[in-house]
Design a protein around this motif. Structure first.
Motif, PDB file in Angstrom:
ATOM      1  N   ASN A 320       0.823  -1.215   0.000  1.00  0.00           N
ATOM      2  CA  ASN A 320       0.000   0.000   0.000  1.00  0.00           C
ATOM      3  C   ASN A 320       0.859   1.268   0.000  1.00  0.00           C
ATOM      4  O   ASN A 320       0.509   2.265  -0.635  1.00  0.00           O
ATOM      5  N   LEU A 321       1.982   1.209   0.705  1.00  0.00           N
ATOM      6  CA  LEU A 321       2.889   2.362   0.702  1.00  0.00           C
ATOM      7  C   LEU A 321       3.506   2.560  -0.675  1.00  0.00           C
ATOM      8  O   LEU A 321       3.686   3.698  -1.131  1.00  0.00           O
ATOM      9  N   ALA A 322       3.842   1.441  -1.351  1.00  0.00           N
ATOM     10  CA  ALA A 322       4.401   1.541  -2.699  1.00  0.00           C
ATOM     11  C   ALA A 322       3.386   2.147  -3.655  1.00  0.00           C
ATOM     12  O   ALA A 322       3.722   2.990  -4.499  1.00  0.00           O
ATOM     13  N   THR A 323       2.115   1.724  -3.525  1.00  0.00           N
ATOM     14  CA  THR A 323       1.051   2.283  -4.367  1.00  0.00           C
ATOM     15  C   THR A 323       0.886   3.778  -4.104  1.00  0.00           C
ATOM     16  O   THR A 323       0.797   4.592  -5.027  1.00  0.00           O
ATOM     17  N   ALA A 324       0.865   4.151  -2.824  1.00  0.00           N
ATOM     18  CA  ALA A 324       0.724   5.562  -2.460  1.00  0.00           C
ATOM     19  C   ALA A 324       1.917   6.363  -2.972  1.00  0.00           C
ATOM     20  O   ALA A 324       1.768   7.487  -3.470  1.00  0.00           O
ATOM     21  N   GLY A 325       3.116   5.777  -2.864  1.00  0.00           N
ATOM     22  CA  GLY A 325       4.311   6.479  -3.325  1.00  0.00           C
ATOM     23  C   GLY A 325       4.276   6.759  -4.812  1.00  0.00           C
ATOM     24  O   GLY A 325       4.600   7.865  -5.261  1.00  0.00           O
ATOM     25  N   SER A 326       3.868   5.753  -5.607  1.00  0.00           N
ATOM     26  CA  SER A 326       3.780   5.938  -7.057  1.00  0.00           C
ATOM     27  C   SER A 326       2.732   6.989  -7.406  1.00  0.00           C
ATOM     28  O   SER A 326       2.965   7.866  -8.254  1.00  0.00           O
ATOM     29  N   ASN A 327       1.574   6.917  -6.745  1.00  0.00           N
ATOM     30  CA  ASN A 327       0.488   7.857  -7.051  1.00  0.00           C
ATOM     31  C   ASN A 327       0.846   9.287  -6.655  1.00  0.00           C
ATOM     32  O   ASN A 327       0.525  10.242  -7.374  1.00  0.00           O
ATOM     33  N   MET A 328       1.534   9.444  -5.520  1.00  0.00           N
ATOM     34  CA  MET A 328       1.928  10.792  -5.104  1.00  0.00           C
ATOM     35  C   MET A 328       3.018  11.345  -6.016  1.00  0.00           C
ATOM     36  O   MET A 328       3.063  12.552  -6.289  1.00  0.00           O
ATOM     37  N   ALA A 329       3.887  10.475  -6.530  1.00  0.00           N
ATOM     38  CA  ALA A 329       4.903  10.922  -7.495  1.00  0.00           C
ATOM     39  C   ALA A 329       4.225  11.430  -8.759  1.00  0.00           C
ATOM     40  O   ALA A 329       4.647  12.444  -9.346  1.00  0.00           O
ATOM     41  N   ASN A 330       3.164  10.734  -9.195  1.00  0.00           N
ATOM     42  CA  ASN A 330       2.418  11.181 -10.375  1.00  0.00           C
ATOM     43  C   ASN A 330       1.688  12.495 -10.095  1.00  0.00           C
ATOM     44  O   ASN A 330       1.581  13.358 -10.980  1.00  0.00           O
ATOM     45  N   ALA A 331       1.180  12.647  -8.871  1.00  0.00           N
ATOM     46  CA  ALA A 331       0.506  13.900  -8.500  1.00  0.00           C
ATOM     47  C   ALA A 331       1.491  15.057  -8.541  1.00  0.00           C
ATOM     48  O   ALA A 331       1.176  16.147  -9.019  1.00  0.00           O
ATOM     49  N   LEU A 332       2.701  14.809  -8.047  1.00  0.00           N
ATOM     50  CA  LEU A 332       3.727  15.845  -8.076  1.00  0.00           C
ATOM     51  C   LEU A 332       4.082  16.206  -9.518  1.00  0.00           C
ATOM     52  O   LEU A 332       4.253  17.389  -9.855  1.00  0.00           O
ATOM     53  N   SER A 333       4.165  15.198 -10.372  1.00  0.00           N
ATOM     54  CA  SER A 333       4.455  15.447 -11.789  1.00  0.00           C
ATOM     55  C   SER A 333       3.360  16.305 -12.424  1.00  0.00           C
ATOM     56  O   SER A 333       3.638  17.207 -13.219  1.00  0.00           O
TER      57      SER A 333
END
Length: 409
Positions: A320-333
């Motif tokens: 779940n942390l990996a999923t959140a990390g990927s999604n937040m990286a995309n949000a930052l992008s």
């Protein structure tokens, strides 16, 4: 033969000439006061028509300059807000990394969740930024409607898909706000092309990586499942990759020996799984979807509040942390893309300002050339007219005083 002039004729002729001279001098005086040669269209019809055209163009250019100032104000506010959002997302990313610390207790993760709840409110507040006059900058055309409202699953968008714009040049219309839905809601999940997830019913300790694209020409947008089985003598762990978009599901890879961390490739994609998946555990690989950053953040908060006991609980937390990390990286992008666009627009406005100033100077020069006003010449003319008028007045006085009655005693 003598010419006889009636007294009335002398008076009429004299006053007419004086009035004419006074009118001419008054006209010259108006030109001196206005510092212009052409006061009415009759003074110079051609110059007057061209002057009107140039004046209108100059007025439009002035309005464009005003619009550019308004655009700069609005875009600067968007840029400042995006900077704040960037800092907030980066802080959340730091919390995601911290939450994966193996030494953290449930109490530590609960404290992080409480901190993230405050950051959720801050982030929603930024998404609801106003322009100082009561208008929301991220609500599309519905500037008076608050764009985001918090919900148990994150936040919902209440604006529309419009982006307000201003005419900042004769051939340039520029967006001066940004659409909140595109910034905060339309965030791709996973790695931006596909997302990997562990099934919620998994009982093993398998952790799946976000994966990457290996061959875009093979991507077909299908959904896949990586299913694990343990059996045989001696016992061995194998996996099969099933295309679940077809009905029935079709095998892409079948009964492959599992090695922790080894690359699993299919359909132009690759991923890897570490840990020890249990018999019947499954991991999905699906095309990326659009998800709100607030939904990602709320899911992260729920994850940190939940238990992470044993190898299965720790694996669930890690996935779940990996999923959140990927999604937040995309949000930052997403946010950085908006910032780059805003920065480019601000630079363009500076360029348009320079062009507009040069154009205004050109218009002013053209108007001066059309008016062809010569101050020294006009002053000389005014002095001459003044002297002529004075001479006419003196001569009229002399003429009007000629009468036989002056000589009768």
């Amino acid at each position: 033969m003598s010419l006889r002039l009636a007294t009335s004729t002398i008076f009429a002729t004299g006053t007419g000439q004086i009035n004419s001279l006074q009118t001419q001098m008054a006209k010259t005086q108006e030109q001196l006061s206005a510092n212009k040669r052409v006061l009415t269209a009759s003074d110079d019809p051609i110059a007057s028509a061209r002057s009107l055209e140039v004046t209108q163009s100059q007025s439009m250019n002035t309005q464009f300059a005003t619009n550019r100032n308004n655009a700069k104000s609005s875009l600067s506010l968007v840029d400042k807000t995006m900077q704040d959002v960037t800092a907030q997302i980066q802080s959340i990313q730091t919390s995601i990394v911290a939450a994966g610390n193996a030494t953290y207790t449930q109490s530590d993760r609960q404290a992080l969740a409480t901190q993230l709840e405050g950051q959720m409110k801050d982030l929603i507040g930024m998404a609801n930024t106003t322009d100082g006059t009561g208008g929301y900058i991220f609500s599309g055309y519905q500037s008076t409607t608050q764009p985001f409202s918090q919900t148990p699953t994150g936040a919902t968008y209440q604006g529309d898909q419009g982006v307000r714009s201003l005419q900042v040049g004769s051939a340039r219309k520029m967006s001066v706000t940004a659409n909140g839905s595109q910034i905060f809601d339309a965030v791709p999940t996973g790695n931006g092309t596909f997302q990997t997830q562990a099934s919620t019913s998994n009982t093993g300790s398998g952790i799946v990586s976000p994966g990457s694209v290996t061959d875009r020409s093979q991507l077909n947008g299908h959904n896949y499942a990586i299913n694990f089985a343990i059996g045989g003598t001696p016992s061995a762990t194998t996996y099969s990759v099933m295309d679940t978009t077809t009905n029935p599901a079709t095998a892409v890879l079948q009964n492959q020996p599992y090695t922790a961390g080894a690359t699993i490739s299919f359909g132009g994609m690759s991923t890897s799984i570490t840990g020890a998946p249990a018999d019947g555990d499954s991991f999905t690989v699906q095309p990326s979807q659009k998800q709100s950053v607030f939904t990602t953040l709320q899911n992260l908060i729920d994850t940190l509040k939940g238990p992470a006991d044993g190898s299965t609980g720790k694996a669930t937390l890690a996935n779940n942390l990996a999923t959140a990390g990927s999604n937040m990286a995309n949000a930052l992008s997403n946010v950085l893309t908006v910032q780059a666009t805003v920065g480019a627009n601000l630079n363009e406005l500076d360029t348009l300002d320079s062009s507009g100033q040069a154009l205004d100077e050109q218009y002013t020069q053209t108007l001066n050339n059309l008016d062809n006003y010569d101050l020294a010449k006009t002053i000389s003319l005014f002095t001459q007219q003044q002297q002529t008028l004075q001479a006419a007045q003196i001569s009229f006085k002399t003429m009007s005083g000629l009468s036989l009655f002056n000589y009768i005693s």
